[in-house]
Write an enzyme that holds these catalytic residues in place. Structure first.
Site, PDB file in Angstrom:
ATOM      1  N   SER A 104       0.832  -1.208   0.000  1.00 21.25           N
ATOM      2  CA  SER A 104       0.000   0.000   0.000  1.00 21.25           C
ATOM      3  C   SER A 104       0.864   1.255   0.000  1.00 21.25           C
ATOM      4  CB  SER A 104      -0.938  -0.005   1.205  1.00 21.25           C
ATOM      5  OG  SER A 104      -0.206  -0.082   2.393  1.00 21.25           O
ATOM      6  N   TYR A 130     -10.292   0.492  16.932  1.00 21.43           N
ATOM      7  CA  TYR A 130     -11.294  -0.569  16.903  1.00 21.43           C
ATOM      8  C   TYR A 130     -11.301  -1.185  15.508  1.00 21.43           C
ATOM      9  CZ  TYR A 130     -13.046   2.461  20.718  1.00 21.43           C
ATOM     10  OH  TYR A 130     -13.161   3.250  21.826  1.00 21.43           O
ATOM     11  N   HIS A 135       5.253   2.704  11.075  1.00 21.66           N
ATOM     12  CA  HIS A 135       4.299   3.299  12.024  1.00 21.66           C
ATOM     13  C   HIS A 135       4.708   4.709  12.403  1.00 21.66           C
ATOM     14  CE1 HIS A 135       3.832  -1.085  12.703  1.00 21.66           C
ATOM     15  NE2 HIS A 135       2.579  -0.737  12.576  1.00 21.66           N
TER      16      HIS A 135
HETATM   17  N1  GLN Z   1      -0.132  -5.422   1.402  1.00 21.87           N
HETATM   18  C1  GLN Z   1      -0.592  -4.845   2.629  1.00 21.87           C
HETATM   19  C2  GLN Z   1      -0.172  -3.380   2.677  1.00 21.87           C
HETATM   20  O1  GLN Z   1       0.845  -3.072   2.154  1.00 21.87           O
HETATM   21  C3  GLN Z   1      -0.020  -5.576   3.815  1.00 21.87           C
HETATM   22  C4  GLN Z   1      -0.530  -5.017   5.098  1.00 21.87           C
HETATM   23  C5  GLN Z   1      -0.150  -5.805   6.308  1.00 21.87           C
HETATM   24  O2  GLN Z   1       0.748  -6.598   6.289  1.00 21.87           O
HETATM   25  N2  GLN Z   1      -0.817  -5.584   7.403  1.00 21.87           N
HETATM   26  O3  GLN Z   1      -0.842  -2.573   3.272  1.00 21.87           O
END
Ligand code: GLN
Ligand code: ZN
Length: 789
Positions: free
Chosen positions: A470, A553, A729
């Site tokens: 993403s 949530y 993050h």
């Molecule tokens: N392909 C997803 C992304 O890139 C993987 C997300 C994840 O591992 N939680 O958002």
């Protein structure tokens, strides 16, 4: 209300409010930043002196609204249960962030770094839970970990040699009294002393400290809070010791007797010891002869522990029979539950049996009545927290000899309608499942052969760079998605918008020189929901939120029937992305285990069967992508680790077998030349488990691991691997040098020809600016290594 002989109990109720009130007000509280640091002199001067003896009156005023919201939610929850005629209603099940964190605060397990700035108690708690960067304060959050095998996360109690246990406030007492004032008698709930220590860890200034060694210091303070509860009028307290469902060493088991003997000697209050999410059978020794007034066990998960636990009760102890599932959304099976309850009554007598939820209802959505859009047939199969409360009461009434035949008949009818429904059963899917062969879940050649053939096509450089999938989900993307849902733009317009987003992402990746591109996933609201909406057998709620951590949530979709794919789900976007570039673009799918784990599964068939159904759905999609010219396909399995059963043994080895099988079934229908990638978020994975998936390339979240032992663990991983090089993050941008240093450390252990360069995870929560800078630096570092090797 007439006194029932067999009482009903609810171990805890969701605290987020029926309309996510808690989230809204908590996040508002966080974003309305305190103005007390205005005029703070930046970095000059001594921070601690600067903030000595602060005036908190403004702060406390600011907190009032949030505190009031909490109070209103508690009142609503208690009244709802009272009106439903629950006999034993929990208090202290409320929390602004996390009940384990509350306990750390209550017992003064607060590392010094959070105490320096004269924060209010509420601020201190939030700072521990989520970090705080404001004025002179700059503290990171404490570690957050999964609550057993649920999707809830707790904040890890963090102990140090200087931890001084003492009562810090008296939240459980205050909330008990608050309910009492409303005319509602409650049973306070507390995490038990042994689980509290066992689930914690040593702080970085005290490595080597075993938290359990602090038990003698904790117990007197634990007794003090129990005594305060007793003094306030509480007759009994629910003490949770959920670690009793784990594999416990002998010395940990032995600790129970010592601890509870001491608590019994020092307090008057009755203790009901509760476990859930598993069986206590292997740890019976730990709970035998404990001086408690009763026990609670989870008979939804492990009904077979019944005889074992009966065998350790003395002739006064009560048994709380957890039969209404606190972890799922299905209507209870009254016939089965009451059979078990009756069995307990036969053994113990009605006055010693309590009917209850299997665990706290924290893990279920609040109220099915809020779901106006669900198909009424399906809705009639479901039960959320509010409905479960009524189920517990009905079962208790039934056991007490009251006439609830109307409810029982309706229940039996709902269950029958579900099991015979064509939504539940799809014979075609069932046929396919029974026809699965071993060869379907095995690639046609081993990795060495495949990787050569793949390299001939892709001709990737050493240290190939890629991302996890993403790209930033901007406000514009969300606005357009909403417009489509509301019908404000046409499908065609939306598709045009998505294509322009894909193009933007492709051009950017080309510009900075990434080797394997992605389309950026702009069309996806969520990695499970997006696919679930395209799979028959799934349904979605509008308001079925469940707390994951803090104010986060999730709204898990519900698997209601056999799963099948009416049409391709992701081919259009991937094909478009590939059509506008000469570099390879990865197709991007969510794996079968993750789809299962992040949904509410069915309980009428086992999880393996559901994973295999999902695998077949994904297999068709993988094959379609390949047929459409997509040569690299990534199937994400971030949840594979969290599905691992809590105890070692057959259940765990079975899981590992079917989880890997499901992944391979999904990905083995392709030619040798097609490269299969996978990705895992949580990195405390066993390399062997990952090996069993036989993916050509895996990427793992890694950047926060600074433990060289961990790097080594994957040293022998046979296929290609990318260890996440930066934390997605955080908005922080690592420099090129930092990337170089990271890769250098890893290269001490890894062969260069196996190593991929990538971030920890997807970039959807990041902004574009930091994404551009971080990826640019990452690619620059990869190029440096290409020249070196
Ligand atoms: N392909 C997803 C992304 O890139 C993987 C997300 C994840 O591992 N939680 O958002
Ligand atoms: Zn991830």
């Amino acid at each position: 209300m007439t006194e029932k002989i067999v009482k009903s109990a609810v171990l805890g109720f969701p605290r987020i409010g029926g309309n996510r009130e808690l989230k809204k007000h908590t996040e508002k509280f966080w974003s309305d930043r305190s103005d007390r640091w205005v005029g703070y002199e930046g970095d000059s001067g001594n921070k601690e002196e600067n903030t000595a003896a602060p005036d908190l009156s403004g702060e406390l005023e600011r907190e009032k609204n949030l505190i009031q919201v909490g109070k209103e939610i508690r009142e609503k929850n208690w009244k709802l249960q009272k009106e439903a005629e629950v006999d034993i209603i929990a208090s202290n099940d409320f929390s602004f962030y996390d009940q384990v964190l509350d306990l750390s605060v209550l017992f003064n397990v607060i590392p010094d770094r959070y105490k320096k700035f004269g924060l209010t108690p509420l601020e201190t708690m939030f700072a521990m839970g989520r970090g705080l960067q404001e004025g002179p304060v700059d503290v990171t959050a404490l570690e957050m970990v999964k609550w057993f095998d649920s999707n809830y996360h707790y904040v890890r109690p963090t102990f140090s040699n200087s931890t001084e246990f003492k009562l810090n406030g008296q939240k459980p007492v205050d909330e008990y009294l608050e309910a009492k004032e409303l005319g509602i008698e409650t049973r306070p709930v507390l995490l038990g002393p042994i689980s509290f220590l066992y689930l914690g860890k040593a702080d970085r200034d005290s490595t080597g400290l075993n938290p359990l060694s602090l038990l003698p210091k904790l117990l007197p303070v634990y007794a003090e809070i129990l005594n305060k509860l007793a003094a306030a009028g509480a007759k009994s307290v629910q003490v949770d010791e959920p670690i009793l469902v784990l594999d416990l060493e002998d010395d940990v088991q032995n600790t129970f007797k010592v601890a509870y003997d001491q608590l019994a000697a020092e307090t008057e209050v009755e203790i009901v010891l509760a476990t859930y999410f598993g069986t206590v059978s292997p740890n019976l020794k730990a709970i035998k002869n404990l001086p408690v007034s009763g026990f609670h066990f989870d008979f939804v998960r492990n009904p077979e522990q019944f005889d074992d636990v009966i065998s350790i009760l003395n002739d006064k102890q009560s048994l709380s029979v957890g039969v209404v599932d606190g972890r799922n959304v299905w209507k209870n099976n009254f016939a089965n539950s009451s059979e078990l309850v009756n069995k307990a009554i036969e053994k113990l007598g009605a006055d010693r049996v309590v009917v209850s939820t299997s665990s706290s209802l924290l893990h279920t959505p609040v109220d099915l009545d809020n779901e106006k859009k669900l198909d009424p047939e399906i809705k009639n199969w479901l039960s959320f927290a509010k409905q479960k409360v009524t189920e517990v009461v009905t079962l208790a009434k039934h056991a007490s000899g009251e006439d609830v035949s109307v409810e029982f008949e309706a229940n039996a009818k709902a269950l029958a309608s579900r099991s015979s429904s064509s939504i539940t059963n799809n014979p075609e899917v069932q046929d396919r499942i029974s026809g699965i062969t071993e060869s379907q879940s095995t690639r046609s050649a081993p990795f060495e052969v495949r990787s050569k053939e793949q390299q001939e096509i892709f001709k990737l450089p050493l240290f190939p760079s890629t991302t996890i999938g993403s790209f930033p989900q901007t406000k514009e993307i969300r606005i357009n998605r909403n417009k489509l849902v509301k019908g404000a733009i046409s499908e065609k317009e939306y598709e045009g918008f998505i294509q322009s987003e894909i193009e933007k992402v492709i051009r950017f990746q080309e510009e900075i020189g990434l080797d394997v591109l992605v389309h950026g996933e702009p069309e996806r609201n969520d990695m499970v929901q997006y696919f679930g909406e395209k799979i028959n057998g799934y349904v979605f709620t509008v308001n079925g939120w469940v707390q994951s951590y803090g104010s986060r949530y999730v709204r898990p979709p519900i698997i209601v029937g056999d799963l099948s794919r009416p049409a391709a789900m992701s081919v259009k976007e991937s094909v478009y992305a590939q059509s506008i570039t000469t570099k390879p673009v990865k197709g991007m799918l969510t794996g079968p285990v993750t789809c299962l784990r992040w949904s509410f599964p069915r309980v009428d068939i086992d999880q393996r069967a559901q994973a295999l159904q999902l695998a077949l759905v994904l297999r068709d999609e993988v094959n379609d992508l390949e047929a459409a010219g997509i040569k690299i396909i990534q199937v994400d399995e971030p949840a594979i680790r969290e599905g691992l059963p809590l105890r070692s043994g057959k259940e765990r080895s079975d899981y590992l077998q079917w989880a890997a099988q499901a992944f391979r079934l999904a990905t083995s229908g392709v030619a040798n030349q097609t490269q299969i990638h996978s990705h895992f978020c949580y990195s405390d994975l066993d390399p062997n488990h990952i090996k069993a998936l036989d993916a050509d390339v895996v990427s793992i979240e890694f950047s926060k691991k600074d433990d060289p032992g961990y790097i080594k663990e994957f040293q022998t991983y046979p296929n290609h691997i990318g260890l996440g090089l930066f934390d997605i993050h955080s908005p922080r941008v690592p420099s090129k040098e930092e990337f170089i240093e990271k890769i250098e450390t890893i290269m001490k252990y890894y062969p260069a020809e196996k190593f991929w360069v990538n971030p920890d995870c997807g970039l959807k929560t990041r902004g574009w600016q930091e994404t551009k800078e971080s990826l640019t630096n990452m690619v620059a570092a990869a190029k440096v290594f290409r020249e070196r090797y």
